[in-house]
Design a protein around this motif. Structure first.
Motif, short mmCIF file in Angstrom:
data_model
loop_
_atom_site.label_atom_id
_atom_site.label_comp_id
_atom_site.label_asym_id
_atom_site.label_seq_id
_atom_site.Cartn_x
_atom_site.Cartn_y
_atom_site.Cartn_z
N ALA A 6 -9.12 2.92 -8.64
CA ALA A 6 -9.26 2.06 -7.37
C ALA A 6 -10.70 2.27 -6.96
N VAL A 59 -2.22 2.36 -10.16
CA VAL A 59 -2.41 2.78 -8.81
C VAL A 59 -2.92 1.74 -7.81
N ASN A 60 -2.28 0.68 -8.31
CA ASN A 60 -2.60 -0.44 -7.16
C ASN A 60 -1.41 -0.49 -6.19
N THR A 61 -1.74 -0.45 -4.99
CA THR A 61 -0.55 -0.18 -3.82
C THR A 61 -0.51 -1.82 -3.20
N THR A 76 -14.58 19.30 0.24
CA THR A 76 -14.75 17.97 -0.61
C THR A 76 -13.72 17.03 -0.48
N PRO A 123 -11.77 14.91 -1.92
CA PRO A 123 -10.20 14.73 -2.14
C PRO A 123 -9.14 15.85 -1.62
N THR A 124 -9.76 16.94 -1.20
CA THR A 124 -9.23 18.23 -0.51
C THR A 124 -8.91 17.85 0.98
N GLY A 152 -6.57 14.28 0.94
CA GLY A 152 -5.28 14.14 0.43
C GLY A 152 -4.50 15.08 0.66
N GLN A 153 -5.16 16.43 0.96
CA GLN A 153 -4.15 17.28 1.41
C GLN A 153 -3.95 17.99 2.95
N ARG A 174 -3.42 14.47 5.12
CA ARG A 174 -2.31 14.18 5.10
C ARG A 174 -1.46 15.03 5.50
N ASN A 187 -13.34 4.69 6.17
CA ASN A 187 -12.39 3.83 6.20
C ASN A 187 -12.83 2.50 5.32
N ARG A 229 -9.04 -0.82 2.10
CA ARG A 229 -8.73 -1.40 0.67
C ARG A 229 -9.40 -2.41 0.18
N SER A 237 -4.08 0.51 8.67
CA SER A 237 -2.96 1.00 8.44
C SER A 237 -2.85 2.72 8.75
N PRO A 292 1.19 8.99 6.72
CA PRO A 292 1.03 10.38 6.66
C PRO A 292 -0.58 10.63 7.30
N PHE A 293 -1.44 9.62 7.01
CA PHE A 293 -2.72 9.87 7.71
C PHE A 293 -3.01 9.90 9.32
#
Lengths: 527, 309
Positions: free
Chosen positions: A69, A146-148, A409, A411-412, A415-416, A419, A431, A434, A444, A451-452
């Motif tokens: 992505a 990974v395409n959503t 970082t 992703p942390t 993502g965690q 989320r 943002n 996409r 979105s 969840p975000f």
């Protein structure tokens, strides 16, 4: 050359040994020097149009469009493959690409007429089957895509050789936009060996892959059978150079022609350099600091009060951050919308810098003495976010809010923590909508069920859901305007800026730079 | 010799097991590959699906056992990002890094020993002091800084060498010099100190008394006695050197196991990180073993596998 090779033999052994350290290196370097000179000659003059090199910090692990992505891989993919439609940021309108016409048969059926006579660079024909194949591949769980974006799509129907119908589970206002970021793959080539897309992608586009050197370079060459305008450069190379300093050095020494990841300070230092021009366009990336208006981290926290969020927006001197930290390479925003996106409403102005109003609002909300809050700082791929976090911390302190910074970082953080609902009450966010040039695509993460989301507003949800299924552009424009005004007023975030891409381009190259994710090097020409 | 080889092998296996275990655990503590792999907008369903496909839904102990079993059969797994075999991915890149490392090691050995001998034989003089100062400077300068300075001087201003990238031998000069600058000072200092010690021994005085030429004494006899500790040092420097490769590859925009490692860590590509670490560790251990063997060849007093009594 000859004399320098003979010289050591005439000296006695002692001088030779003494010279050994420096001399050996110099003697070794001389032929290399010569070689470099030759290279420089080759790249000068008429043959310049043979090769164009762009340097990015981000690597290209794979060219399989379903398996990444990331921006730079997709930039390469879009030199090699083509989408059905294309978006023109200047007019904010969709343009034909592999599809010549498109129209809704009904709210759940989009029909596209495909361009005839197009072939993939390996000779396979481009037709309705290829479109169907590409969607089936994206939706097949075995692809691990990974395409959503096609969650609402039921299937693609082949009507005839050059006509396809997209069948939807529910109306999808962004479908045509999605088709502008989604490349079409050759069915036969892909089926024979799906793994080879990663390094030897084949498409209908202006370039084809010549060599793929993992972690270093993807070299493309002109697709001689391309149906459209032939690109000016015979070959283009996407090089990976992590360090911004090295990118700048490589540009100045003529090794690369476009450096894509310069820092504002480097761009400024190059402004007086006549061999380089700085090109800057807003990227499709909005920087802001989300506030936990929903109370996910603290149900009765101060930020659940709209006045406090408005106060924070007026307490921070964002213009000063843009001027001093970004050196002007940022466009202030007053809502969640990018100036190049469809539906952008110019009448929604940014919040003014007004600390005294901020203090009054805080007092009204019952926080005259201020309060303490935590802020998570992440770069989100945005220049100077760490420094901006400190400036925000300082400005908020001036109106009595004690901010403690916590750096993570990306992703942390995203993502965690984000989320997981533990990112409050303040966190920096990027943002990218996409990659879609439509205001609706960036919203979105504000919907109550995301969840975000740290924002829960029934009025917003009603408008959001309406725009998502409204296919009439004029009507959508109105709803998106209402959404921008609502978000400005409710201030679920501290609005920062639309991030600018900064490219340093050699004066040998004429290339405008493009908004959005794709470099489109096929539009570059020798200057 | 056999005992030495066996001991080295056992040593290697124990080190490898420790390293893969630490890497395995550290990676899984540092974050979820899904966060780097999927766009933030991905639905819960997509996340769950991918989690299962990647085997991340298994308990960590189970994942570890599976991983060890795979490893035992020589399978390093497949990259989460590209689906390519991790071993192949790393193998392809390792050649680039190995070339850089070996050249840097050779340059540091030649320049370090050369300058070290030069300094020792001119003890206290101007040359000695300049060389020692140079070593101190090179030792203090961070690798990435040396790299950037070399680029600015030789590529941007003098325009005699390429700033970055891969290609012919010219592309290797600056990275090798930068990388060598990190360990050359250690070689130089050790050579100088050892040489000074050797020059003071009875053995050398005797040689001098016999009327042997100065140069012959230095290069034939004294230097030979200096080499064992220097070779051991070079073997020990293989670790820092491969660490330096990570930095140098980044600064010079080269591909190699270092830049692959960094990229894979960022994208949480577990199998590739594990494979890269594994290969680096094997290389370091082998370098040490090789250095031990070489010392035994140079110095017959050293008997491998036997403790001195």
């Amino acid at each position: 050359m000859t004399s320098s090779h003979q010289a050591p033999t005439q000296h006695n052994r002692r001088t030779f040994l003494r010279l050994a350290g420096g001399g050996a290196l110099a003697a070794g370097a001389l032929p290399l020097l010569q070689a470099c000179g030759d290279d420089a000659d080759d790249s000068g003059g008429a043959s310049q149009s043979d090769l164009l090199i762009i340097a990015h910090a981000q690597g290209i692990p794979t060219l399989d469009p379903d398996l990444t992505a990331a921006d730079v891989p997709h930039s390469v993919i879009m030199e090699v493959c083509e989408p059905l439609l294309d978006f023109d940021p200047a007019s904010r309108q969709l343009q034909p690409r592999l599809a010549e016409e498109w129209s809704y048969v009904d709210d759940l059926t989009l029909e596209l007429k495909l361009k005839s006579g197009v072939t993939f660079s390996n000779g396979e024909p481009f037709n309705a089957e290829a479109v169907k194949f590409s969607l089936d591949r994206t939706q097949d769980p075995a692809t691990k895509s990974v395409n959503t974006i096609f969650a609402n799509v039921d299937s693609v129907q082949v009507v005839d050789e050059l006509t396809v119908r997209w069948h939807l589970a529910q109306p999808e206002a962004l479908l045509t936009q999605y088709l502008s970021v989604w490349p079409i793959l050759p069915p036969q080539y892909t089926t024979e060996d799906p793994g080879r897309l990663a390094t030897a992608l084949v498409g209908t586009g202006p370039y084809k892959v010549k060599t793929f050197s993992a972690g270093y370079e993807v070299l493309l060459e002109r697709n001689e059978t391309y149906w459209g305008t032939a690109p000016a450069y015979r070959e283009v190379s996407y090089r990976t150079i992590d360090s911004a300093e090295t990118q700048m050095s490589a540009l100045l020494s003529g090794e690369v022609q476009i450096a894509a990841d310069l820092l504002p300070q480097q761009a400024q230092s190059l402004e007086s350099n006549e061999t380089v021009q700085i090109v800057s366009k807003p990227k499709l990336l909005l920087a802001y600091v989300t506030m936990d208006s929903r109370g996910r981290t603290d149900p009765d926290g101060p930020l659940t009060d709209k006045r406090v969020r408005q106060a924070i927006n007026q307490a921070v001197d964002v213009d000063s951050i843009i001027d001093n930290l970004l050196l002007g390479y940022g466009t202030r925003i007053g809502s969640i919308a990018h100036p190049a996106q469809f539906g952008f409403d110019e009448s929604v102005a940014p919040w003014p810098y007004d600390p005294s109003t901020a203090q009054r609002l805080l007092a009204e909300a019952g926080y005259a003495d201020g309060f303490e809050l935590r802020m998570i700082s992440q770069t989100a791929g945005i220049t100077a976010q760490a420094e901006a976090a400190q400036a925000i911390q300082r400005d908020l302190e001036a109106v009595g809010l004690q901010v403690s910074l916590e750096t993570m970082t990306d992703p942390t953080a995203v993502g965690q923590v984000v989320r997981g609902g533990e990112a409050g009450p303040l966190f920096q966010f990027g943002n990218a909508a996409r990659g879609i040039f439509d205001v609706g695509a960036g919203l979105s993460s504000f919907t109550s069920d995301s969840p975000f989301s740290y924002f829960d507003n029934p009025e917003f949800m009603t408008l959001y859901q309406e725009q998502a299924v409204t296919l009439d552009p004029d009507r959508r424009q109105v709803i998106l305007g209402d959404l921008q005004r609502l978000l400005h007023e409710e201030a679920p975030v501290l609005f920062q800026w639309a991030v600018h891409a900064i490219w340093a381009v050699s004066d040998q190259v004429s290339w405008p730079g493009h908004e959005g994710r794709y470099s489109r090097l096929y539009t570059a020409k020798p200057a | 010799m056999l005992r030495f080889t066996l001991r080295s092998l056992v040593h290697l296996i124990v080190v490898l097991w420790g390293v893969v275990t630490i890497t395995f655990l550290a990676l899984r503590l540092s974050g979820n590959p899904l966060d780097a792999l999927l766009s933030p907008e991905a639905t819960e369903q997509q996340r769950a699906q991918l989690t299962e496909q990647l085997g991340l839904d298994q308990p960590i102990a189970m994942q570890y056992l599976l991983f060890l079993r795979q490893l035992g059969s020589g399978d390093l797994g497949r990259s989460i990002i590209t689906g390519t075999r991790a071993g192949q991915l790393v193998g392809d890149q390792f050649a680039h890094s190995l070339l850089l490392t070996v050249l840097a090691l050779a340059v540091s050995a030649v320049v370090g020993v050369g300058l070290g001998v030069l300094a020792a034989t001119r003890r206290g003089g101007l040359i000695d002091r300049s060389v020692v100062a140079l070593a101190a400077l090179a030792q203090a300068a961070p690798l990435f800084w040396v790299g950037l300075i070399l680029i600015i001087v030789f590529a941007v201003h003098l325009q005699v060498l390429p700033a970055s990238g891969m290609g012919g031998a010219s592309h290797l000069v600056l990275p090798v010099v930068a990388l060598a600058s990190g360990i050359m000072p250690y070689v130089l200092r050790l050579t100088r100190t050892t040489m000074l010690g050797v020059l003071d021994t009875e053995f050398i005085r005797f040689q001098q008394a016999t009327g042997l030429g100065h140069r012959s004494i230095i290069y034939r006899h004294a230097l030979k006695n200096c080499l064992p500790p220097v070779v051991t040092l070079l073997g020990l420097q293989a670790g820092p050197l491969l660490g330096g490769v990570v930095v140098i590859e980044t600064v010079f925009g080269r591909s190699g196991v270092g830049s692959l490692l960094i990229d894979s860590i960022y994208s949480r590509d577990y199998p590739v990180v594990q494979a890269a670490v594994l290969v680096i560790v094997v290389a370091v251990v082998l370098a040490n073993v090789l250095a031990d063997l070489l010392v035994a060849v140079i110095d017959p007093r050293v008997r491998l596998g036997r403790t001195a009594s």
